[in-house]
Structures are given as C-alpha cells and as structure tokens.
Design a protein around this motif. Structure first.
Motif, short mmCIF file in Angstrom:
data_model
loop_
_atom_site.label_atom_id
_atom_site.label_comp_id
_atom_site.label_asym_id
_atom_site.label_seq_id
_atom_site.Cartn_x
_atom_site.Cartn_y
_atom_site.Cartn_z
N THR A 98 0.82 -1.21 0.00
CA THR A 98 0.00 0.00 0.00
C THR A 98 0.86 1.27 0.00
O THR A 98 0.44 2.30 -0.50
CB THR A 98 -0.95 0.03 1.21
N VAL A 99 2.08 1.17 0.55
CA VAL A 99 2.99 2.32 0.51
C VAL A 99 3.42 2.59 -0.92
O VAL A 99 3.44 3.74 -1.38
CB VAL A 99 4.20 2.09 1.43
N LYS A 100 3.78 1.53 -1.65
CA LYS A 100 4.15 1.71 -3.06
C LYS A 100 2.97 2.25 -3.85
O LYS A 100 3.13 3.13 -4.71
CB LYS A 100 4.61 0.38 -3.65
N LEU A 101 1.78 1.73 -3.59
CA LEU A 101 0.60 2.22 -4.29
C LEU A 101 0.36 3.70 -4.02
O LEU A 101 0.06 4.48 -4.94
CB LEU A 101 -0.64 1.41 -3.89
N GLU A 102 0.52 4.12 -2.78
CA GLU A 102 0.32 5.53 -2.45
C GLU A 102 1.35 6.41 -3.17
O GLU A 102 1.03 7.50 -3.64
CB GLU A 102 0.40 5.74 -0.94
N ASN A 103 2.58 5.92 -3.26
CA ASN A 103 3.59 6.67 -4.00
C ASN A 103 3.22 6.79 -5.48
O ASN A 103 3.42 7.85 -6.10
CB ASN A 103 4.96 5.98 -3.87
N ILE A 104 2.67 5.72 -6.05
CA ILE A 104 2.25 5.75 -7.45
C ILE A 104 1.13 6.77 -7.65
O ILE A 104 1.16 7.58 -8.59
CB ILE A 104 1.81 4.35 -7.92
N LEU A 105 0.14 6.76 -6.77
CA LEU A 105 -0.97 7.70 -6.89
C LEU A 105 -0.49 9.14 -6.76
O LEU A 105 -0.97 10.05 -7.45
CB LEU A 105 -2.04 7.38 -5.84
N THR A 106 0.46 9.36 -5.85
CA THR A 106 1.02 10.70 -5.69
C THR A 106 1.80 11.11 -6.94
O THR A 106 1.70 12.25 -7.41
CB THR A 106 1.95 10.75 -4.46
N CYS A 107 2.57 10.18 -7.49
CA CYS A 107 3.34 10.44 -8.70
C CYS A 107 2.43 10.82 -9.86
O CYS A 107 2.72 11.75 -10.61
CB CYS A 107 4.16 9.20 -9.05
N LEU A 108 1.30 10.13 -10.00
CA LEU A 108 0.35 10.45 -11.07
C LEU A 108 -0.18 11.87 -10.92
O LEU A 108 -0.46 12.54 -11.92
CB LEU A 108 -0.80 9.44 -11.06
N GLY A 109 -0.33 12.32 -9.69
CA GLY A 109 -0.81 13.68 -9.47
C GLY A 109 0.24 14.73 -9.77
O GLY A 109 -0.08 15.83 -10.24
N ILE A 110 1.52 14.42 -9.54
CA ILE A 110 2.59 15.38 -9.78
C ILE A 110 2.90 15.50 -11.26
O ILE A 110 3.08 16.59 -11.79
CB ILE A 110 3.85 14.97 -9.00
N GLY A 111 2.96 14.37 -11.95
CA GLY A 111 3.32 14.36 -13.36
C GLY A 111 4.58 13.56 -13.61
O GLY A 111 5.22 13.06 -12.67
N ILE A 128 13.69 4.92 -15.16
CA ILE A 128 13.42 6.13 -14.37
C ILE A 128 13.40 5.77 -12.88
O ILE A 128 12.85 4.74 -12.49
CB ILE A 128 12.05 6.73 -14.76
N THR A 129 13.97 6.64 -12.05
CA THR A 129 13.86 6.49 -10.59
C THR A 129 12.92 7.55 -10.05
O THR A 129 13.16 8.75 -10.23
CB THR A 129 15.24 6.61 -9.91
N ILE A 130 11.85 7.12 -9.41
CA ILE A 130 10.93 8.04 -8.74
C ILE A 130 11.48 8.28 -7.33
O ILE A 130 11.59 7.34 -6.55
CB ILE A 130 9.51 7.46 -8.68
N PRO A 131 11.84 9.52 -6.97
CA PRO A 131 12.51 9.77 -5.68
C PRO A 131 11.64 9.41 -4.48
O PRO A 131 10.42 9.25 -4.57
CB PRO A 131 12.79 11.28 -5.73
N ASP A 132 12.30 9.26 -3.34
CA ASP A 132 11.60 9.01 -2.08
C ASP A 132 10.52 10.05 -1.85
O ASP A 132 10.73 11.25 -2.07
CB ASP A 132 12.58 9.06 -0.90
N PHE A 133 9.35 9.59 -1.41
CA PHE A 133 8.21 10.46 -1.11
C PHE A 133 7.79 11.29 -2.31
O PHE A 133 7.16 12.33 -2.17
CB PHE A 133 8.51 11.38 0.08
N CYS A 134 8.17 10.83 -3.52
CA CYS A 134 7.82 11.58 -4.75
C CYS A 134 8.26 13.03 -4.65
O CYS A 134 7.53 13.95 -5.01
CB CYS A 134 6.33 11.49 -5.03
N ASN A 135 9.49 13.22 -4.13
CA ASN A 135 10.02 14.57 -3.91
C ASN A 135 10.66 15.08 -5.20
O ASN A 135 11.88 15.08 -5.36
CB ASN A 135 11.02 14.56 -2.77
#
Length: 379
Positions: A98-111, A128-135
């Motif tokens: 669920t943590v990975k899923l939440e990061n994915i959902l956040t990433c989709l919102g950021i772009g 591609i590397t998606i940074p910690d906490f989608c930072n």
C-alpha cells in the motif's frame, strides 16, 4: 521509498511515424499490451480528445506487473496530422504494497519525472527512478486523484483485485471547479458550516486572515528555535496539511502524517484508549513527532539530532499556543451564504500499512513484437 521503473513512450516521431520507445526493464509482452490494451483503448483516433487534454492511468496485467502513466494531446506531427497522442508508461515489476501504491498515486498527481523531445528522440530510453516520497517537480502536469478514488484503489489492492484506473482531465477539472467554490483558507465548507454566523462577511474575512497569520507565525517561531528542527506542519486528522508545510514538501507531509495517524487510530482501537496524544519515530538521524492539538488538528515536527527533553518541551509550548489560537480561529463566525454551498469532503490521505499479498500471475498471450497504429505498420 524510491521506485525504479521501466519507461515506455508512444507517439509520432519525425520521419518514423507512430512508434514505441522502451527502456530495457520493460518486457516485450508488456510493450505490446501497453499499445493494444491501454493506448488503443483510451485514445480514439477518429474522435480524439480536445487540445490540452491529459489523462492518467494505473493498470495491472497481473499482481506483480503494474503499469501507470499519462496521456497528453501533443498537437500536430511532422506530417501535419492533428491531435497526436503522447503516451507515457512507467512499468513496475513485483508485488505492490500500500505504501508503493500511495507513491504511485502521488506520482500520477505530480506528473512525469522526465520527458523526451519527440522531435529529437534519444537513441536509448533509460529507466526512471521516482525519488523518495515523490520529492520532485513534474515536467508536465498530472491529475490529482480524489480521496474517494484513492480509498477505493487501496481497498481493491487489499482485496487482491487487479487495479484498472483511468481519469481524464475533463472530469478532474469539473471536480476541481466545485472544490474551489467551497474551500477558504484550506478549511472545508463542512468544517465552516458548523460555526454560527453572527458577524458580517467583511469582518469574517479579516479575522480569518489575521488568525491565519498568527498560526503561521507560531509555526515559524518553532522552526526558528536553535534545537535542530528541520520541518513543521499543521495537519488535519486525515493527514492533509492545513497550512503550507515549512521545511517539508507537501507529499512527504501527506505520507508521514497519514502513516502516523493510521498507527494512532489502529492503536487506539486495539487497546480501547480514549485518545492518542503523541506519536514519535526516533532514529540515529533524528525524530519525527506528531502531537495532538485538538480533535481535528495535529502538529507534525521533523528534527535532526537534538536533546529529546528540550525538543518535547518546545513542542508542548507550541501546542499550547496553537490550541488557544485554533480555538479562536475555529470559533470565528462565517457569512450565511456558505450554508447554500454544496458539500464535498476534503482530500483524505488513505490509510497506509505495509501489506503485501500474493496472487497467481496471469500469463499474457504471446504476441509478435510488431507495433501498429490503428492497423498501420510503424516500421
């Protein structure tokens, strides 16, 4: 938690036409399924979306193969064809927590993390590397996923359902326009309507502004204390920042506060405790502390190495100041006209717990690797 993902880009390239660029991490069957099951299913060449359109998607081919990304209307190509799709896919192998899923959902919102110029495409497409906490700052705009959809997606994951989500900008903008009518100073209308209107609208706006400045000043004063504090935020009981976090980005605040609030609620339910006052996480590098200000609002503090007693003392003194100011702020009356506005729930960070699950992997049919665009060869 950073995520390493494979990358797929599908669009029209000069002198080539419609083609997929793919990084090494993406298997050939996923490449083919991306075009056939996602691009062709959601982009109608004969009835394309309007200029400026964008969309997000999240799709699981099996429990351990997840693809997510963005659609954009790219305008025209080198042949003068209009409404050219620019489709980005990030492929993540392995089971989702669920943590990975939440990061994915956040990433989709950021772009997207990065994007290539289709007029000068790279020879090799990198992972591609998606940074910690989608930072990170998205190179193009994504679409924020509503709390209801986030909660349903988490529920589907926990129930071992394969995820299949697609949201276009038309629907997202309609919801955003409604939300903009009912939110003032980051307080939802639901919270505001609970207050009794007894003063004029002009006075209410002035008092709300003054209250906001006082609360932000209290947070800034805590941040300025020479005791190693690195970030502070005031969050709702759903993990949503009420004011802009100081020293922390919004995504990190959402994930940390949501996780700690879920732990607090779970502990409270398990032991039948009346309330949770403080939750803290301690490491060699520092502390994360969440302290209750009142029933609806919490103070989140991130600190480096510091004397725990000194840190706790400053946090407690800050909470006392916030409690007095928040009581005045929330008791301030509002104009009668807000009662006629529609009711929408504020954004809710879904509950986060590390849950891994196993399902039998679905085997995709073997397909030849040739990519076509609506029946036309691309090579």
């Amino acid at each position: 938690m950073s995520l390493l993902v494979g990358q797929i880009i599908y669009t029209s390239f000069p002198g080539v036409g419609f083609k997929s660029l793919v990084s090494q991490q993406v298997p050939s069957d996923i490449q083919h399924a991306f075009v056939q099951q996602i691009v062709y299913q959601h982009w109608d060449t004969y009835n394309p979306p309007k200029t400026g359109y964008r969309a997000i998607y999240l799709y699981q081919f099996s429990s351990d193969r997840t693809l997510f990304g963005w659609f954009y209307n790219e305008g025209t190509d080198d042949l003068g064809r209009a409404n050219i799709p620019y489709c980005i896919g990030y492929y993540l192998p392995g089971l989702l927590s669920t943590v990975k899923l939440e990061n994915i959902l956040t990433c989709l919102g950021i772009g997207p993390v990065a994007i290539c110029d289709r007029r000068q495409p790279p020879t090799i497409l990198e992972n591609i590397t998606i940074p910690d906490f989608c930072n990170y700052q998205g190179v193009r705009q994504g679409i924020i996923i509503t709390s209801e959809i986030r909660k349903q997606t988490h529920k589907d994951l926990l129930q071992k359902k394969l995820l299949n989500l697609f949201i276009g900008s038309d629907e997202s903008e309609r919801i955003a326009s409604l939300n903009s009518l009912i939110v003032t100073n980051n307080y939802s209308t639901e919270r505001l309507n609970a207050l009794s209107p007894v003063i004029s609208e002009t006075n209410w706006v002035a008092q709300q502004s003054m209250g906001t400045l006082k609360i932000e000043k209290i947070l800034q004063e805590l941040m300025a204390k020479p005791i190693g504090i690195q970030g502070v935020a005031l969050v709702s009981n759903e993990g949503q920042p009420i004011f802009s976090p100081i020293g922390m980005d919004k995504n990190s605040t959402l994930i940390m506060a949501g996780s700690m609030l879920y732990l607090a609620k779970s502990t409270q339910d398990e032991f039948n405790w009346q309330s949770i006052e403080t939750i803290s996480v301690r490491a060699q590098e520092g502390y994360i502390i969440l302290t209750n200000c009142n029933r609806d609002i919490f103070l989140l503090v991130k600190a480096g190495k510091a004397l725990s007693g000194l840190l706790e003392g400053e946090i407690n003194r800050t909470v006392e100041k916030l409690q007095l100011e928040l009581q005045t702020f929330q008791e301030t009356s509002i104009p009668d006209r807000t009662e006629s506005l529609p009711q929408l729930a504020a954004e809710v960070l879904p509950r986060i717990d590390e849950v891994l699950y196993e399902l039998n992997a679905e085997i995709l049919p073997n397909n030849d690797d040739e990519i076509r665009y609506r029946g036309r060869r691309t090579n």
